[in-house]
Design a protein around this motif. Sequence first.
Motif, PDB file in Angstrom:
ATOM      1  N   MET A 105       1.165  -1.427   0.072  1.00 49.53           N
ATOM      2  CA  MET A 105      -0.236   0.152  -0.097  1.00 49.53           C
ATOM      3  C   MET A 105       0.914   1.423   0.315  1.00 49.53           C
ATOM      4  SD  MET A 105      -2.768   0.713   2.906  1.00 49.53           S
ATOM      5  CE  MET A 105      -4.393  -0.012   1.471  1.00 49.53           C
ATOM      6  N   LYS A 106       0.705   2.062  -0.533  1.00 46.88           N
ATOM      7  CA  LYS A 106       1.281   3.328  -1.391  1.00 46.88           C
ATOM      8  C   LYS A 106       0.932   4.738  -0.242  1.00 46.88           C
ATOM      9  CE  LYS A 106       3.213   6.971  -4.783  1.00 46.88           C
ATOM     10  NZ  LYS A 106       3.214   7.311  -5.739  1.00 46.88           N
ATOM     11  N   TYR A 107       1.603   4.939   0.954  1.00 40.80           N
ATOM     12  CA  TYR A 107       1.377   6.053   1.525  1.00 40.80           C
ATOM     13  C   TYR A 107       1.379   7.962   1.687  1.00 40.80           C
ATOM     14  CZ  TYR A 107       0.277   2.386   5.059  1.00 40.80           C
ATOM     15  OH  TYR A 107      -0.533   1.023   5.424  1.00 40.80           O
ATOM     16  N   TYR A 108       0.999   8.661   1.936  1.00 44.14           N
ATOM     17  CA  TYR A 108       1.207   9.712   1.582  1.00 44.14           C
ATOM     18  C   TYR A 108       1.618   9.900   3.169  1.00 44.14           C
ATOM     19  CZ  TYR A 108       0.305   8.734  -3.246  1.00 44.14           C
ATOM     20  OH  TYR A 108      -0.912   8.020  -3.574  1.00 44.14           O
ATOM     21  N   HIS A 109       2.805  11.074   3.426  1.00 44.59           N
ATOM     22  CA  HIS A 109       3.233  11.524   4.720  1.00 44.59           C
ATOM     23  C   HIS A 109       2.961  13.524   4.356  1.00 44.59           C
ATOM     24  CE1 HIS A 109       5.479   8.137   5.492  1.00 44.59           C
ATOM     25  NE2 HIS A 109       5.471   7.731   4.442  1.00 44.59           N
ATOM     26  N   LEU A 110       2.193  14.067   5.337  1.00 46.51           N
ATOM     27  CA  LEU A 110       2.480  15.502   6.158  1.00 46.51           C
ATOM     28  C   LEU A 110       3.533  15.220   6.906  1.00 46.51           C
ATOM     29  CD1 LEU A 110       1.331  18.229   5.670  1.00 46.51           C
ATOM     30  CD2 LEU A 110      -0.425  17.258   7.210  1.00 46.51           C
ATOM     31  N   TYR A 111       3.875  16.537   6.848  1.00 43.10           N
ATOM     32  CA  TYR A 111       5.748  16.249   8.014  1.00 43.10           C
ATOM     33  C   TYR A 111       5.667  18.410   8.271  1.00 43.10           C
ATOM     34  CZ  TYR A 111       8.110  17.124   3.641  1.00 43.10           C
ATOM     35  OH  TYR A 111       9.120  17.868   2.620  1.00 43.10           O
ATOM     36  N   ILE A 112       6.454  18.140   9.391  1.00 41.68           N
ATOM     37  CA  ILE A 112       6.618  19.436   9.053  1.00 41.68           C
ATOM     38  C   ILE A 112       8.267  19.811   9.960  1.00 41.68           C
ATOM     39  CG2 ILE A 112       5.966  21.558  11.118  1.00 41.68           C
ATOM     40  CD1 ILE A 112       3.621  20.573  11.610  1.00 41.68           C
ATOM     41  N   LEU A 113       8.721  20.415   9.304  1.00 40.94           N
ATOM     42  CA  LEU A 113      10.208  20.377  10.153  1.00 40.94           C
ATOM     43  C   LEU A 113      10.756  22.274  10.578  1.00 40.94           C
ATOM     44  CD1 LEU A 113      12.377  19.049   6.505  1.00 40.94           C
ATOM     45  CD2 LEU A 113      11.452  17.819   8.810  1.00 40.94           C
ATOM     46  N   GLU A 114      11.486  21.935  11.572  1.00 41.58           N
ATOM     47  CA  GLU A 114      11.843  23.212  12.719  1.00 41.58           C
ATOM     48  C   GLU A 114      13.039  23.299  11.533  1.00 41.58           C
ATOM     49  OE1 GLU A 114      11.912  24.597  17.349  1.00 41.58           O
ATOM     50  OE2 GLU A 114      12.332  22.777  16.988  1.00 41.58           O
ATOM     51  N   CYS A 115      13.461  24.378  11.251  1.00 39.79           N
ATOM     52  CA  CYS A 115      14.825  25.114  10.579  1.00 39.79           C
ATOM     53  C   CYS A 115      15.523  25.406  12.153  1.00 39.79           C
ATOM     54  CB  CYS A 115      14.721  26.068   9.721  1.00 39.79           C
ATOM     55  SG  CYS A 115      13.037  25.875   8.356  1.00 39.79           S
ATOM     56  N   SER A 116      17.229  25.355  12.051  1.00 46.94           N
ATOM     57  CA  SER A 116      17.489  25.808  12.603  1.00 46.94           C
ATOM     58  C   SER A 116      17.918  27.623  13.080  1.00 46.94           C
ATOM     59  CB  SER A 116      19.574  25.642  12.119  1.00 46.94           C
ATOM     60  OG  SER A 116      19.419  27.213  11.143  1.00 46.94           O
ATOM     61  N   ASP A 117      16.620  28.397  12.357  1.00 44.27           N
ATOM     62  CA  ASP A 117      16.548  29.524  12.992  1.00 44.27           C
ATOM     63  C   ASP A 117      15.006  29.906  13.665  1.00 44.27           C
ATOM     64  OD1 ASP A 117      14.451  29.067  11.001  1.00 44.27           O
ATOM     65  OD2 ASP A 117      15.178  30.812   9.183  1.00 44.27           O
ATOM     66  N   GLY A 118      14.007  29.157  13.718  1.00 36.31           N
ATOM     67  CA  GLY A 118      12.993  28.978  14.527  1.00 36.31           C
ATOM     68  C   GLY A 118      12.139  28.605  13.696  1.00 36.31           C
ATOM     69  N   LEU A 119      11.952  29.223  12.592  1.00 38.28           N
ATOM     70  CA  LEU A 119      11.385  28.659  11.477  1.00 38.28           C
ATOM     71  C   LEU A 119      10.636  27.106  11.280  1.00 38.28           C
ATOM     72  CD1 LEU A 119      12.036  31.966   8.844  1.00 38.28           C
ATOM     73  CD2 LEU A 119      10.485  31.944  10.679  1.00 38.28           C
ATOM     74  N   THR A 142       6.090  23.301   6.323  1.00 42.87           N
ATOM     75  CA  THR A 142       5.400  22.783   5.870  1.00 42.87           C
ATOM     76  C   THR A 142       4.698  21.719   4.415  1.00 42.87           C
ATOM     77  OG1 THR A 142       4.130  23.322   7.778  1.00 42.87           O
ATOM     78  CG2 THR A 142       2.718  21.252   6.388  1.00 42.87           C
ATOM     79  N   GLY A 143       5.608  20.438   4.850  1.00 43.48           N
ATOM     80  CA  GLY A 143       5.410  19.779   3.381  1.00 43.48           C
ATOM     81  C   GLY A 143       4.672  18.139   3.384  1.00 43.48           C
ATOM     82  N   MET A 144       4.628  17.596   2.210  1.00 45.91           N
ATOM     83  CA  MET A 144       3.990  16.321   2.106  1.00 45.91           C
ATOM     84  C   MET A 144       5.212  15.730   1.101  1.00 45.91           C
ATOM     85  SD  MET A 144       0.831  16.706  -1.187  1.00 45.91           S
ATOM     86  CE  MET A 144       1.297  14.745  -0.886  1.00 45.91           C
ATOM     87  N   THR A 145       4.753  14.489   1.419  1.00 48.19           N
ATOM     88  CA  THR A 145       5.817  13.027   0.115  1.00 48.19           C
ATOM     89  C   THR A 145       5.372  12.115   0.185  1.00 48.19           C
ATOM     90  OG1 THR A 145       7.603  12.715  -0.256  1.00 48.19           O
ATOM     91  CG2 THR A 145       8.062  12.960   1.779  1.00 48.19           C
ATOM     92  N   ASN A 146       5.442  11.285  -0.899  1.00 46.87           N
ATOM     93  CA  ASN A 146       5.144   9.618  -1.109  1.00 46.87           C
ATOM     94  C   ASN A 146       6.294   9.240  -0.541  1.00 46.87           C
ATOM     95  OD1 ASN A 146       6.332  10.067  -3.088  1.00 46.87           O
ATOM     96  ND2 ASN A 146       5.217   8.815  -4.434  1.00 46.87           N
TER      97      ASN A 146
END
Length: 115
Positions: free
Chosen positions: A1-15, A18-22
């Motif tokens: 089964m194929k999944y899709y991922h929503l993710y949030i990264l915290e950058c080194s400057d605190g910002l 938000t992205g998505m990928t398979n």
Amino acid sequence: MKYYHLYILECSDGLLYTGMTNDLERRLGEHHMGKNPRSFTFKRRPLKLIYRERFIDVRYCIYYEKKIKKWSAAKKRALANGEFDTIQILAECRNMTHHKYQPTKHEIDTAIKEF
């Protein structure tokens, strides 16, 4: 089964990003290696994955990614920390013209009678 991922990264400057990928592992590697010099995260490395959610239907993943991208950083951090009550509080309108701050007809009538 194929999944899709929503993710949030915290950058080194605190910002937050938000992205998505398979393919989450591949995509995180691209972010960490700085594969695209024009990307938002390129000059903000190192990065930390603070949230991820897996979806079966790509349409839901796209929908939530677009929705969460519009959120404030505080709401995104609350989501990442599982603070769902905080998300609700931060989502409430605080504009004094909002209907919840306007008196009801009953309150107006009562105030007039008491005057």
